[in-house]
Design a protein around this motif. Structure first.
Motif, PDB file in Angstrom:
ATOM      1  N   PHE A 192     -26.970   2.182 -53.078  1.00 14.19           N
ATOM      2  CA  PHE A 192     -26.373   2.575 -51.806  1.00 14.19           C
ATOM      3  C   PHE A 192     -24.870   2.802 -51.955  1.00 14.19           C
ATOM      4  N   LEU A 193     -24.208   1.963 -52.734  1.00  7.66           N
ATOM      5  CA  LEU A 193     -22.776   2.119 -52.946  1.00  7.66           C
ATOM      6  C   LEU A 193     -22.455   3.446 -53.640  1.00  7.66           C
ATOM      7  N   GLN A 194     -23.347   3.861 -54.532  1.00  2.00           N
ATOM      8  CA  GLN A 194     -23.166   5.145 -55.199  1.00  2.00           C
ATOM      9  C   GLN A 194     -23.253   6.296 -54.187  1.00  2.00           C
ATOM     10  N   TYR A 195     -24.197   6.190 -53.251  1.00  2.00           N
ATOM     11  CA  TYR A 195     -24.348   7.231 -52.237  1.00  2.00           C
ATOM     12  C   TYR A 195     -23.095   7.322 -51.366  1.00  2.00           C
ATOM     13  N   VAL A 196     -22.557   6.167 -50.968  1.00  2.00           N
ATOM     14  CA  VAL A 196     -21.341   6.153 -50.154  1.00  2.00           C
ATOM     15  C   VAL A 196     -20.183   6.778 -50.928  1.00  2.00           C
ATOM     16  N   ALA A 197     -20.077   6.426 -52.212  1.00  2.00           N
ATOM     17  CA  ALA A 197     -19.006   6.962 -53.042  1.00  2.00           C
ATOM     18  C   ALA A 197     -19.120   8.479 -53.189  1.00  2.00           C
ATOM     19  N   VAL A 198     -20.342   8.982 -53.329  1.00  2.00           N
ATOM     20  CA  VAL A 198     -20.552  10.428 -53.448  1.00  2.00           C
ATOM     21  C   VAL A 198     -20.143  11.131 -52.161  1.00  2.00           C
TER      22      VAL A 198
END
Length: 370
Positions: free
Chosen positions: A331-337
């Protein structure tokens, strides 16, 4: 309106009016290159684009360094006035932070292009960056305390710039350690990284506390400096990124130098500390967005301060990517993207306006000379 820079009455006017806030463009461009390489769907084409952007950033930094160096050579009396100016002196911190993006690029892109020599270059640049960051962290605040005129109602988050440079150098130490053997030299860099982190983060939080008081007593800053509200993300995002990168390398270094009991402690400290800092950063991000939207209704005039949109958000995004990688939370990767897409859009807008302002000559202006 000023004439285009190539039609200025004297070509030396560009040098005479060149100020260190131009280096914020190298900060923003450098962090965008790093983020392009971090995207989970990064392809060879995207990596090549990031590499080209990093190389373009080197040219920017060299050009700005030559112009600013020439100002000190050709106009030394006027150049010295920066230490008495309450705003422009703060942008001296942008110089080591811009240099840090160049050094980090040698580790992310240079190794692929030039081999092991890139690590040696990055090491030398890191030591140079540390020297300038610490020097500016001492000299500029001392000038603020001794010979500049500051008032609470005029305060902005630009106060953070000469302080955060040490924190950026601390994060760069974590990146550098990834390419070094876990020996005594690595231990020294690791310790220096945590010391630099302390030099920067603690004074930065003191400044943020004063900034909150200023906002409560005197309300939002004027629209000319509204973009400075994004700078509050800088020490928070870089602080989180520094803890993560240093903590990850501490696990390897401490084991190899005979302190295995400290290895897991520092890595856990990096994860927990970054979670807390990123939460704090999320609060400031909301305030920055609301402040920008409030002033956008009446129009925010463009100036080089707009680059404050890029680097602080960029390091916040890099911290999210790194935290998501270490704790394996997708989920953190999605937010960062998602934030990366926003950042790329911002960078494109700011770069376009900067090129137009440089062409027209409007951005070549030194308030120290008024």
């Amino acid at each position: 309106m000023k004439k285009p820079f190539y039609q200025l009455e004297q070509s030396r006017d560009v040098i005479r009016h060149f100020t260190p806030n131009w280096f914020t463009a190298t900060m923003g461009t450098g962090v965008v290159a790093m983020i392009l390489a971090q995207l989970p769907f990064a392809s060879s084409v995207l990596f090549m684009l990031a590499t080209k952007l990093w190389q373009f950033n080197i040219l920017l930094f060299i050009t700005f360094s030559i112009l600013y160096g020439l100002r000190w050579i050709l106009f030394p009396t006027e150049a010295k006035q920066i230490f008495n100016h309450p705003n422009m002196s703060l942008f001296l911190g942008a110089i080591p932070m811009g240099l840090a993006t160049i050094a980090n690029g040698f580790l992310s892109f240079g190794v692929h292009l030039y081999g092991d020599i890139a690590v040696q270059i990055a090491t030398y640049l890191w030591y140079l960056d540390v020297f300038f960051a610490v020097l500016i962290a001492w000299v500029v605040p001392f000038c603020m305390f001794s010979c500049q005129d500051h008032q609470l109602q005029r305060m902005t988050a630009v106060w953070l710039l000469p302080i955060v440079a040490c924190e950026v150098a601390a994060s760069s130490a974590g990146l550098l350690l990834q390419h070094l053997a876990a020996d005594q030299h690595a231990l020294a860099i690791l310790i220096m990284g945590y010391v630099l982190w302390g030099i920067s983060v603690l004074p930065a939080f003191a400044i943020l506390t004063i900034l909150m008081l200023r906002l409560a007593l005197h309300q939002l800053p004027e629209k000319e400096v509204a973009i400075s509200s994004w700078l509050s993300l800088g020490p928070i995002g870089t602080g989180a990124l520094g803890l993560l990168l240093l903590g990850e390398q501490a696990q390897r270094v401490f084991v190899n130098v005979g302190f295995p009991e400290l290895a897991h402690v520092f890595q856990a400290l990096g994860v927990v500390g970054s979670l807390v800092l990123l939460g704090f950063g999320l609060w400031w991000l909301g305030l920055a967005i609301l402040t920008t939207l409030r002033h956008a209704k009446t129009g925010i005039p463009f100036n080089l301060g707009w680059w404050g949109l890029t680097f602080p958000l960029g390091v916040f995004i890099l911290a999210l990517f790194n935290l998501g990688h270490q704790v394996e939370v997708v989920f953190l990767q999605y937010v960062a993207v998602a934030l990366s897409i926003l950042l790329l859009t911002m960078w494109g807008v700011v770069m376009k306006k900067t090129l137009a302002g440089a062409y027209s000559g409007q951005l070549f202006f030194s308030p120290c000379l008024i």
